[in-house]
Scaffold this active site. Structure first.
Site, PDB file in Angstrom:
ATOM      1  N   LYS A  97     -13.509  22.619  86.994  1.00 16.72           N
ATOM      2  CA  LYS A  97     -13.037  23.532  85.954  1.00 16.72           C
ATOM      3  C   LYS A  97     -13.455  24.971  86.209  1.00 16.72           C
ATOM      4  O   LYS A  97     -12.664  25.896  86.035  1.00 16.72           O
ATOM      5  CB  LYS A  97     -13.557  23.081  84.585  1.00 16.72           C
ATOM      6  CG  LYS A  97     -13.059  21.735  84.124  1.00 16.72           C
ATOM      7  CD  LYS A  97     -13.567  21.404  82.741  1.00 16.72           C
ATOM      8  CE  LYS A  97     -15.070  21.302  82.673  1.00 16.72           C
ATOM      9  NZ  LYS A  97     -15.619  20.197  83.494  1.00 16.72           N
ATOM     10  N   ASP A 157     -16.053  16.661  79.095  1.00 17.30           N
ATOM     11  CA  ASP A 157     -15.005  16.339  78.125  1.00 17.30           C
ATOM     12  C   ASP A 157     -15.583  16.578  76.733  1.00 17.30           C
ATOM     13  O   ASP A 157     -16.625  17.215  76.594  1.00 17.30           O
ATOM     14  CB  ASP A 157     -14.481  14.911  78.307  1.00 17.30           C
ATOM     15  CG  ASP A 157     -15.572  13.864  78.185  1.00 17.30           C
ATOM     16  OD1 ASP A 157     -16.466  14.067  77.356  1.00 17.30           O
ATOM     17  OD2 ASP A 157     -15.516  12.851  78.899  1.00 17.30           O
ATOM     18  N   LYS A 181     -25.712  25.403  81.491  1.00 24.92           N
ATOM     19  CA  LYS A 181     -26.053  25.674  82.898  1.00 24.92           C
ATOM     20  C   LYS A 181     -25.699  27.098  83.288  1.00 24.92           C
ATOM     21  O   LYS A 181     -26.229  27.638  84.255  1.00 24.92           O
ATOM     22  CB  LYS A 181     -25.328  24.697  83.837  1.00 24.92           C
ATOM     23  CG  LYS A 181     -25.715  23.247  83.670  1.00 24.92           C
ATOM     24  CD  LYS A 181     -25.266  22.414  84.872  1.00 24.92           C
ATOM     25  CE  LYS A 181     -23.796  22.540  85.217  1.00 24.92           C
ATOM     26  NZ  LYS A 181     -22.897  22.079  84.133  1.00 24.92           N
ATOM     27  N   LYS A 241     -13.227  16.336  83.019  1.00 26.54           N
ATOM     28  CA  LYS A 241     -14.446  15.621  83.393  1.00 26.54           C
ATOM     29  C   LYS A 241     -15.448  16.562  84.057  1.00 26.54           C
ATOM     30  O   LYS A 241     -15.070  17.468  84.802  1.00 26.54           O
ATOM     31  CB  LYS A 241     -14.081  14.484  84.355  1.00 26.54           C
ATOM     32  CG  LYS A 241     -15.247  13.771  85.013  1.00 26.54           C
ATOM     33  CD  LYS A 241     -14.748  12.755  86.017  1.00 26.54           C
ATOM     34  CE  LYS A 241     -15.896  12.174  86.845  1.00 26.54           C
ATOM     35  NZ  LYS A 241     -16.475  13.187  87.770  1.00 26.54           N
TER      36      LYS A 241
END
Length: 281
Positions: free
Chosen positions: A18, A132, A44, A13
């Protein structure tokens, strides 16, 4: 030195942690006789910040736009970060001006075309992938064979589990299409909520995906990131750093690959209601 580096993809998510996990994993691997590369697959372009002193490195997309497409442009899009970790950001189009997933795919194709990992003698690659994979574009590291070993970061919160289950569903779909990527493990990024360990263990059993790491919530993470560093660099003697080293060790030695099971949304809700009523409003 092998010409076929081990390639893993980190999914989960958005906002689940991460990039923090990926960067600390890269840094830990660099201490363990590996030459890792981390590839940020997100427009980003903030995946590798803590490996390069808190800076934003130019992305492959930006460099192509500025200098034109060439082998040198792609090679110069790879930067040496902490302890010689190779740091790469795919980049993508500006918001509202193109498909970000397509931008990631193009960048990955150029990495492969110009043999970037071979040039830098890389033997372990970590693809840190946005969100995801309900958007097909961000499934490209799996769909096109750039990574075939998938780790899913989750917490014991509803939306994190929901996203993890979606990712498992995508892996099953790809398997039915003959794509070889498989789930290799869950990484539990803790939030200090009630019953989180047993929730994640139960979720792991439901999906038949083992837990390969438990990362505690710690202020040390924020302290290191404020310094533009990973925990491994800033606080390498702490218990938090040891958790990342343990995760690296577990992944290095992990042989588990599976087409995961999936569950209906109601089963996730029932699981949370069973152990922690406060998580469902």
């Amino acid at each position: 030195m092998t010409n076929s580096p081990r390639k893993i993809a980190i999914y989960g998510k958005g906002g689940i942690g991460k990039s923090t996990i990926s960067s600390n994993l890269s840094a830990a691997l660099s201490y363990m006789n590996y030459n890792p590369a981390q590839v940020g697959c997100d427009p980003k372009a903030d995946s590798v910040n803590t490996l390069v002193g808190g800076n934003f490195i130019p992305t492959i997309s930006e460099n192509i736009q500025k200098y034109g497409l060439s082998e040198n442009t792609i090679i110069n899009s790879a930067y040496r970060g902490f302890n010689n970790v190779i740091a790469i950001e795919s980049g993508g189009p500006p918001p509202g001006q193109g498909c970000a997933g397509r931008g990631v795919l193009v960048a990955l194709e150029y990495i492969e075309k110009y043999h970037l990992f071979e040039i830098f003698n890389v033997d372990f690659v970590i693809f840190d992938v946005l969100g995801d994979i309900v958007c097909g574009g961000f499934a490209q590291p799996i769909r096109h064979g750039f990574a075939n070993e998938i780790y899913i970061v989750t917490s014991a919160e509803y939306m994190a589990l929901y996203a993890a289950n979606n990712i498992a569903q995508s892996i099953r779909l790809f398997a039915s299409q003959g794509i070889g990527a498989k789930a290799a493990g869950l990484i539990h990024n803790k939030r200090n909520i009630e019953s989180e360990d047993i929730i994640i263990k139960s979720f792991s059993d439901l999906l038949d995906i083992p837990i390969v790491g438990d990362i505690p919530r710690s202020h040390i993470v924020q302290q290191s990131e404020l310094q533009g560093k990973t925990v491994i660099e800033a606080f390498d003697k702490t218990d938090q750093a040891e958790c990342y080293f343990q995760l690296a060790y577990n992944i290095i030695n992990n042989k588990y690959r599976v087409i995961p099971k999936t569950v209906e949304r109601d089963k996730i809700i029932n699981l949370l209601n069973k152990y922690n009523h406060s998580l469902i409003s």
